[in-house]
Design a protein around this motif. Sequence first.
Motif, short mmCIF file in Angstrom:
data_model
loop_
_atom_site.label_atom_id
_atom_site.label_comp_id
_atom_site.label_asym_id
_atom_site.label_seq_id
_atom_site.Cartn_x
_atom_site.Cartn_y
_atom_site.Cartn_z
N PRO A 1 113.29 41.21 43.70
CA PRO A 1 113.75 42.64 44.49
C PRO A 1 112.75 43.54 44.36
CG PRO A 1 115.30 42.47 42.58
CD PRO A 1 114.17 41.12 42.61
N GLY A 2 111.74 43.50 43.15
CA GLY A 2 110.81 44.31 42.90
C GLY A 2 111.45 45.40 42.11
N ASP A 3 110.80 46.63 41.65
CA ASP A 3 111.23 47.82 40.92
C ASP A 3 112.40 48.51 41.71
OD1 ASP A 3 109.82 49.46 42.94
OD2 ASP A 3 108.36 49.73 41.53
N GLN A 4 112.89 49.55 41.40
CA GLN A 4 113.82 50.49 42.09
C GLN A 4 113.40 50.82 43.43
OE1 GLN A 4 112.75 51.24 39.07
NE2 GLN A 4 114.36 50.63 37.46
N GLU A 5 112.30 50.88 43.64
CA GLU A 5 111.71 51.17 45.12
C GLU A 5 111.64 49.97 45.92
OE1 GLU A 5 110.24 53.09 42.38
OE2 GLU A 5 112.03 54.60 42.60
N GLY A 6 111.50 48.85 45.40
CA GLY A 6 111.38 47.61 46.23
C GLY A 6 109.97 47.20 46.09
N PHE A 7 109.09 47.44 44.95
CA PHE A 7 107.77 47.02 44.87
C PHE A 7 107.39 46.51 43.67
CE2 PHE A 7 107.49 50.79 47.76
CZ PHE A 7 106.56 50.66 48.38
N ILE A 8 106.30 45.76 43.77
CA ILE A 8 105.62 45.02 42.51
C ILE A 8 104.37 45.68 42.47
CG2 ILE A 8 104.73 43.10 41.36
CD1 ILE A 8 107.21 41.51 42.46
N GLN A 9 104.04 46.78 41.37
CA GLN A 9 102.84 47.38 41.43
C GLN A 9 101.70 46.48 40.95
OE1 GLN A 9 103.04 50.58 42.04
NE2 GLN A 9 105.25 50.29 42.39
N PRO A 10 100.44 47.06 41.67
CA PRO A 10 99.28 46.27 41.48
C PRO A 10 98.90 45.93 39.93
CG PRO A 10 98.76 47.83 42.72
CD PRO A 10 100.05 48.23 42.34
N GLN A 11 99.47 46.73 38.73
CA GLN A 11 99.30 46.46 37.55
C GLN A 11 99.55 45.16 36.94
OE1 GLN A 11 101.76 49.65 36.37
NE2 GLN A 11 103.01 48.21 35.45
N TYR A 12 100.52 44.44 37.73
CA TYR A 12 100.91 43.02 37.60
C TYR A 12 100.08 41.96 38.38
CZ TYR A 12 104.83 45.70 35.79
OH TYR A 12 105.85 46.68 35.10
N PHE A 13 99.13 42.20 38.92
CA PHE A 13 98.20 41.24 39.76
C PHE A 13 97.06 40.92 38.58
CE2 PHE A 13 98.65 43.85 43.84
CZ PHE A 13 99.90 43.51 43.83
N THR A 14 97.16 39.40 38.61
CA THR A 14 95.60 39.15 37.50
C THR A 14 94.74 38.92 38.26
OG1 THR A 14 96.59 36.89 37.70
CG2 THR A 14 97.35 37.92 35.84
N GLN A 15 94.80 38.26 39.51
CA GLN A 15 93.49 38.01 40.36
C GLN A 15 93.94 37.88 41.84
OE1 GLN A 15 91.78 34.07 40.04
NE2 GLN A 15 93.44 33.69 38.24
N VAL A 16 93.14 38.44 42.72
CA VAL A 16 93.26 38.34 44.04
C VAL A 16 92.13 37.55 44.77
CG1 VAL A 16 93.65 39.80 46.32
CG2 VAL A 16 94.38 40.55 43.95
N TRP A 17 92.15 36.46 45.62
CA TRP A 17 91.26 35.89 46.08
C TRP A 17 91.66 35.81 47.84
CZ3 TRP A 17 87.62 32.63 44.02
CH2 TRP A 17 87.37 32.69 42.54
#
Length: 190
Positions: free
Chosen positions: A163-179
């Motif tokens: 469900p993400g955080d209280q606002e419904g988001f998963i912040q970029p700080q939790y991204f390890t890599q993006v391709w």
Amino acid sequence: LRHGAEKEGLQLQEGGYVYVHEILSLPQFHSFTENAVRHVVITNDKQRFHIENDPKNGKPRVRANQGHSVQVASLDLTPVTDASDYPLVVHGTYHRAWASIQKQGLSRMGRTHIHFAPGEPGEAGVISGMRRNCEILIYLDLAKALKDGLQFFVSANNVILSPGDQEGFIQPQYFTQVWQLSPRKRIIPE
């Protein structure tokens, strides 16, 4: 399924199930059979539904494996408590969404959860959780997200949901890599 059932006045059974005969009694489904419903459930490439015979009376019943834009009670969701159970947690998206995601994170938008897969499209065990035509893959640091209190669940069709955080988001700080997928190119870290 729940939303449609309630809209049509069908009674939900324990576990979010609806009896197949009740669905088939609706005017818009009068030309369908139980076998047709079973075929749709079994051949759905993302395994979004589950069908079984009610253990109490033997009648066939069907339910959704996960919610989408409607909160569904009694889903078969297993909480994720150990990140080592899911070494790969991947979200698929598109170039048009990347600028926003890069700044604010992944959003559940109008959905009940943010969807992830336990791998990349086409890998064994990845039947749902992202569209096959996604253009960008975002890999999540599940251990860090769990440590920081974000909740994750696994649906019956092996989709990892949050469900993400209280606002419904998963912040970029939790991204390890993006391709970027085609051509294959690392976006983060550069």
